[in-house]
Design a protein around this motif. Structure first.
Motif, PDB file in Angstrom:
ATOM      1  N   ALA A  41      32.784  33.693  41.377  1.00 17.06           N
ATOM      2  CA  ALA A  41      32.757  35.008  42.022  1.00 17.06           C
ATOM      3  C   ALA A  41      33.502  34.957  43.350  1.00 17.06           C
ATOM      4  O   ALA A  41      33.459  33.955  44.064  1.00 17.06           O
ATOM      5  CB  ALA A  41      31.315  35.467  42.246  1.00 17.06           C
ATOM      6  N   GLN A  42      34.198  36.052  43.646  1.00 17.19           N
ATOM      7  CA  GLN A  42      34.888  36.193  44.931  1.00 17.19           C
ATOM      8  C   GLN A  42      35.065  37.672  45.229  1.00 17.19           C
ATOM      9  O   GLN A  42      35.293  38.468  44.318  1.00 17.19           O
ATOM     10  CB  GLN A  42      36.242  35.498  44.898  1.00 17.19           C
ATOM     11  N   SER A  43      34.953  38.039  46.504  1.00 15.25           N
ATOM     12  CA  SER A  43      35.161  39.424  46.917  1.00 15.25           C
ATOM     13  C   SER A  43      36.438  39.511  47.749  1.00 15.25           C
ATOM     14  O   SER A  43      36.811  38.563  48.449  1.00 15.25           O
ATOM     15  CB  SER A  43      33.969  39.943  47.722  1.00 15.25           C
ATOM     16  N   PHE A  44      37.086  40.679  47.674  1.00 13.05           N
ATOM     17  CA  PHE A  44      38.343  40.906  48.379  1.00 13.05           C
ATOM     18  C   PHE A  44      38.280  42.261  49.076  1.00 13.05           C
ATOM     19  O   PHE A  44      37.883  43.261  48.459  1.00 13.05           O
ATOM     20  CB  PHE A  44      39.519  40.908  47.393  1.00 13.05           C
ATOM     21  N   PRO A  45      38.669  42.332  50.342  1.00 12.40           N
ATOM     22  CA  PRO A  45      38.770  43.644  51.003  1.00 12.40           C
ATOM     23  C   PRO A  45      39.820  44.495  50.315  1.00 12.40           C
ATOM     24  O   PRO A  45      40.903  44.013  49.967  1.00 12.40           O
ATOM     25  CB  PRO A  45      39.189  43.283  52.430  1.00 12.40           C
ATOM     26  N   PHE A  46      39.492  45.778  50.122  1.00 13.26           N
ATOM     27  CA  PHE A  46      40.378  46.690  49.405  1.00 13.26           C
ATOM     28  C   PHE A  46      40.760  47.830  50.347  1.00 13.26           C
ATOM     29  O   PHE A  46      39.880  48.501  50.895  1.00 13.26           O
ATOM     30  CB  PHE A  46      39.674  47.233  48.161  1.00 13.26           C
ATOM     31  N   PRO A  47      42.056  48.083  50.549  1.00 12.72           N
ATOM     32  CA  PRO A  47      42.471  49.043  51.582  1.00 12.72           C
ATOM     33  C   PRO A  47      42.444  50.502  51.152  1.00 12.72           C
ATOM     34  O   PRO A  47      42.848  51.366  51.931  1.00 12.72           O
ATOM     35  CB  PRO A  47      43.910  48.595  51.888  1.00 12.72           C
ATOM     36  N   HIS A  48      41.988  50.788  49.946  1.00 10.79           N
ATOM     37  CA  HIS A  48      42.029  52.152  49.432  1.00 10.79           C
ATOM     38  C   HIS A  48      40.639  52.615  49.005  1.00 10.79           C
ATOM     39  O   HIS A  48      39.712  51.815  48.857  1.00 10.79           O
ATOM     40  CB  HIS A  48      42.989  52.256  48.243  1.00 10.79           C
ATOM     41  N   SER A  49      40.521  53.917  48.779  1.00  6.68           N
ATOM     42  CA  SER A  49      39.285  54.500  48.275  1.00  6.68           C
ATOM     43  C   SER A  49      39.440  54.760  46.781  1.00  6.68           C
ATOM     44  O   SER A  49      40.131  55.702  46.381  1.00  6.68           O
ATOM     45  CB  SER A  49      38.989  55.818  49.013  1.00  6.68           C
ATOM     46  N   PRO A  50      38.840  53.938  45.915  1.00  3.54           N
ATOM     47  CA  PRO A  50      39.039  54.088  44.472  1.00  3.54           C
ATOM     48  C   PRO A  50      38.170  55.195  43.884  1.00  3.54           C
ATOM     49  O   PRO A  50      37.037  55.417  44.320  1.00  3.54           O
ATOM     50  CB  PRO A  50      38.630  52.719  43.921  1.00  3.54           C
ATOM     51  N   LEU A  89      43.164  38.982  41.934  1.00  9.86           N
ATOM     52  CA  LEU A  89      41.710  39.068  41.911  1.00  9.86           C
ATOM     53  C   LEU A  89      41.090  37.835  41.265  1.00  9.86           C
ATOM     54  O   LEU A  89      39.979  37.895  40.743  1.00  9.86           O
ATOM     55  CB  LEU A  89      41.268  40.335  41.168  1.00  9.86           C
ATOM     56  N   ASP A  90      41.812  36.737  41.285  1.00 11.98           N
ATOM     57  CA  ASP A  90      41.320  35.493  40.702  1.00 11.98           C
ATOM     58  C   ASP A  90      40.276  34.888  41.641  1.00 11.98           C
ATOM     59  O   ASP A  90      40.587  34.578  42.800  1.00 11.98           O
ATOM     60  CB  ASP A  90      42.488  34.522  40.501  1.00 11.98           C
ATOM     61  N   PRO A  91      39.032  34.691  41.189  1.00 11.64           N
ATOM     62  CA  PRO A  91      38.012  34.122  42.086  1.00 11.64           C
ATOM     63  C   PRO A  91      38.286  32.673  42.469  1.00 11.64           C
ATOM     64  O   PRO A  91      37.641  32.151  43.382  1.00 11.64           O
ATOM     65  CB  PRO A  91      36.719  34.242  41.259  1.00 11.64           C
ATOM     66  N   ARG A  92      39.269  32.035  41.831  1.00  9.36           N
ATOM     67  CA  ARG A  92      39.602  30.646  42.153  1.00  9.36           C
ATOM     68  C   ARG A  92      40.715  30.563  43.195  1.00  9.36           C
ATOM     69  O   ARG A  92      41.201  29.454  43.487  1.00  9.36           O
ATOM     70  CB  ARG A  92      40.004  29.892  40.885  1.00  9.36           C
ATOM     71  N   ARG A  93      41.132  31.679  43.759  1.00 14.96           N
ATOM     72  CA  ARG A  93      42.154  31.625  44.803  1.00 14.96           C
ATOM     73  C   ARG A  93      41.669  30.764  45.971  1.00 14.96           C
ATOM     74  O   ARG A  93      40.566  30.979  46.487  1.00 14.96           O
ATOM     75  CB  ARG A  93      42.487  33.034  45.299  1.00 14.96           C
ATOM     76  N   PRO A  94      42.442  29.775  46.387  1.00 14.60           N
ATOM     77  CA  PRO A  94      41.984  28.867  47.456  1.00 14.60           C
ATOM     78  C   PRO A  94      41.881  29.574  48.801  1.00 14.60           C
ATOM     79  O   PRO A  94      42.751  30.354  49.178  1.00 14.60           O
ATOM     80  CB  PRO A  94      43.062  27.780  47.474  1.00 14.60           C
ATOM     81  N   THR A  95      40.814  29.277  49.532  1.00 20.10           N
ATOM     82  CA  THR A  95      40.600  29.882  50.843  1.00 20.10           C
ATOM     83  C   THR A  95      41.280  29.096  51.955  1.00 20.10           C
ATOM     84  O   THR A  95      41.403  29.588  53.074  1.00 20.10           O
ATOM     85  CB  THR A  95      39.104  29.989  51.144  1.00 20.10           C
ATOM     86  N   GLY A  96      41.706  27.885  51.660  1.00 16.97           N
ATOM     87  CA  GLY A  96      42.426  27.077  52.632  1.00 16.97           C
ATOM     88  C   GLY A  96      43.824  26.764  52.143  1.00 16.97           C
ATOM     89  O   GLY A  96      44.406  27.504  51.330  1.00 16.97           O
ATOM     90  N   VAL A  97      44.367  25.680  52.630  1.00 18.90           N
ATOM     91  CA  VAL A  97      45.695  25.243  52.182  1.00 18.90           C
ATOM     92  C   VAL A  97      45.589  24.777  50.734  1.00 18.90           C
ATOM     93  O   VAL A  97      44.743  23.939  50.412  1.00 18.90           O
ATOM     94  CB  VAL A  97      46.225  24.110  53.076  1.00 18.90           C
ATOM     95  N   PRO A  98      46.408  25.319  49.819  1.00 23.68           N
ATOM     96  CA  PRO A  98      46.302  24.929  48.404  1.00 23.68           C
ATOM     97  C   PRO A  98      46.568  23.441  48.213  1.00 23.68           C
ATOM     98  O   PRO A  98      47.467  22.861  48.829  1.00 23.68           O
ATOM     99  CB  PRO A  98      47.384  25.782  47.724  1.00 23.68           C
TER     100      PRO A  98
END
Length: 268
Positions: free
Chosen positions: A116-125, A159-168
């Motif tokens: 699981a991972q959350s991402f800020p979204f800049p729009h109103s869906p 929207l991949d929850p495995r996106r690295p939060t640091g240096v890949p």
């Protein structure tokens, strides 16, 4: 349609997709919690055959007057909500949460491991959907109808929850994972271009005879229909492709083959 059973990792291992056609996403909202607590929502992934809960997550300080949307495909769930930003883990604004259900083996009856991972979204869906193709080989795009009167397509890689939060790491680079960041306001992501599509409430998709292409229908107050290729048109020749040049090349190769074949046979 499930084109592959898993995803190959950077170390050549495999994350098997959780293959259960009977799981459903259920979202509940507590608008008035006891003791003056802030409203919150709870997300359940439920096996509707066995009645068991496969996964559960809660989000506090949710704006209950804003739309809460969700879509489900293969072993993935994507949902959006408004966060009031009064917790240490989320900022004020819309959030998109991506869930990916994995299992260590496709032949074992067990609860899935959920990333699981959350991402800020800049729009109103206002609506959410997902692309569909004939054989499921093309990449998936998550589709959003927006209050700014437009339709947006966001590739699932963002929207991949495995996106690295640091240096890949080297293995993450091998998988071509994108470093974690919020969703950008890129005009190239909008299927509606500069057209206004007013009041989108539903998004439906349908495959075509070409694997690369899907038909997207967004409707509400307006009706918007377009063709979309999430992985580009890999099975369609370019308009400037020269068929005559191709035929000429094949003809020359056939002639060369007939000329050189006796010469090679004579030497052997």
């Amino acid at each position: 349609v499930l084109a592959s059973l898993g995803r190959v990792l950077g170390d050549r291992g495999v994350l098997y997709k959780y293959q259960n056609p009977n799981y459903a996403t259920v979202i509940t909202v507590n608008r008035k919690p006891k003791h003056g607590a802030a409203p919150y929502l709870v997300v359940y992934l439920v096996d509707v055959v066995k009645g068991s809960i496969l996964y559960q997550a809660s989000h506090e300080n949710v704006g209950v007057n804003q739309p809460i949307l969700a879509t489900q495909y293969e072993n993935n769930v994507v949902y959006t909500f408004w966060s009031e930003g009064e917790t240490s883990t989320s900022a004020k604004g819309y959030q998109v949460v991506s869930l990916e259900l994995e299992t260590f083996s496709s032949f074992v009856n067990e609860r899935p491991h959920v990333l699981a991972q959350s991402f800020p979204f800049p729009h109103s869906p206002t609506a959410i959907g997902v692309t569909s193709t004939k054989a499921g080989i093309s990449a998936k795009d998550i589709l959003f109808g927006l209050s700014r009167q437009s339709v947006m397509a966001l590739n699932k890689r963002y929207l991949d929850p495995r996106r690295p939060t640091g240096v890949p790491t080297a293995m993450e680079k091998e998988e071509m994972l994108i470093p974690y960041s919020g969703i950008t306001d890129d005009p190239r992501l909008f299927l509606s271009y500069n057209l206004e599509v007013v009041g989108v409430r539903r998004i439906a998709t349908a495959p075509t005879l070409l694997e690369s292409t899907t038909v997207v229908v967004a409707y509400g107050h307006d009706l918007f229909v377009t063709r979309h290729a999430p992985s580009k048109t890999f099975d369609i020749l370019n308009e400037d492709f020269s068929k005559s040049q191709l035929m000429l090349t094949i003809a020359v190769l056939v002639v060369v083959l007939f000329i050189t074949s006796p010469m090679v046979s004579g030497k052997t």
